[in-house]
Design an enzyme around this catalytic site. Sequence first.
Site, PDB file in Angstrom:
ATOM      1  CB  CYS A 342      -0.938  -0.032   1.193  1.00  0.00           C
ATOM      2  SG  CYS A 342      -2.047  -1.420   1.047  1.00  0.00           S
ATOM      3  CD  GLU A 343       5.123   3.024   1.258  1.00  0.00           C
ATOM      4  OE1 GLU A 343       5.608   4.013   0.671  1.00  0.00           O
ATOM      5  OE2 GLU A 343       5.572   2.566   2.306  1.00  0.00           O
TER       6      GLU A 343
END
Length: 418
Positions: A342-343
Amino acid sequence: MNHFTLRHGELHCEDVALATLAATLGTPLYVYSKAAIVEAFRAFDRAFAGVPHLVCFAMKANDHLAILRLLAREGAGFDVVSGGELWKALRAGADARKIVFSGVGKSDAELEAALDAGILMINVESPQELDAVERVAARRGGRAPVSLRVNPDVDPKTHPYIATGLKKSKFGIDFGEALVQYARARAMPHLDVVGIDCHIGSQLTEVTPFVDALARVRELAGRLVAEGFGLRYLDFGGGLGITYKDEVPPTPAEYAAAVQAGLRGLDCTLVLEPGRAVVGNAGVLVTKVLYRKDTAARRFVVVDGAMNDLVRPALYGSYQAIQPVRPRGGSTIVADVVGPVCESGDFLAKDRELEEVGSGDLLAVMSAGAYGYVMASNYNARPRPAAVLIDGSRHHIVRERETLEDLVRGERIPPELR
Ligand code: LLP
């Protein structure tokens, strides 16, 4: 020789199809070629055959026990940068007398472990560290073999995060201060000053910065010898680059010729600390396509490998080639190859032209043998991948895939929360 080749339309490592490995061992998966490692090591070592030398593999690039053992059997020494690396090298069967210890922040406990093991030399990186080595050596009795890592202030023309020989970098002793520190070291009763060391950076693709650094170090070494220092080792570090895309780095032979020319007349054993040049192109990361996601703005290929498995693209914006494991030879797309983390920084490739791919297809991220697995983490609670070493038609798991239990090993819940 390239040990990752297409045979019968499928990417192989030596004689093993990557798709077969992925089917049995799962993905993401690191795959290393034993022959590629041995060939690269021997080519490097052979290039220096004309002078007394010791190749100390920089194990920060790849520290699987099996690979360390393989290199130790080939006669390699090791460049270590922590007590953990020292421990692993010894555990893999390394000869302590072929270990050099570099790094700007060695603790007393690490210095003590190095002296207990009887390593070749400690590459000291600051005036205070000199005091620390003297103190530790005095406390345990006996003498410590040291060399001083000097900072030659040369631009290696590489990524700023991996340039280490510039004046503004944290590494090494200021060039202008070196003579003073050598004199201090000589006056310390528990130190044996045995060498001089420098390392200017990593992934160098030109020979000039090496030549410039060597000229400075050679001159300093000459002055030290004239002042009566018995320099036995000149450690020139690592840094020789590899081809990720279209770089044309010096060959080991060209690099060795330049280094040997720069050293002429100096009666020292040359120590070298290559990491990437030995293992970089000997490994790949095999990953599986989970989804295709085409938005109005961009095309994405979502794969099961991520920045936690291979951080180089995210951390340095570096290029890693990506090849289909079973190429179809059809039309191509331009896409970002991204992982599940999640980046937005979680990508393996940006704007990359690739063959059309769909769910279930396998991709090989090339040149992942150096600074791949060693930099992997559990970010997003992702177990780290398995790693296999290929030897002809056989494969050996050298690192098991982590389990969910591995993710909580060492964790404790306080009594009041139980
Ligand atoms: N010796 C010393 C003292 C070093 O600091 C290094 C690398 C080496 C030898 C080995 O350098 P090589 O031959 O592998 O270029 N994570 C980065 C690379 C960091 C290199 C740090 N020091 C990357 O993925 O590009």
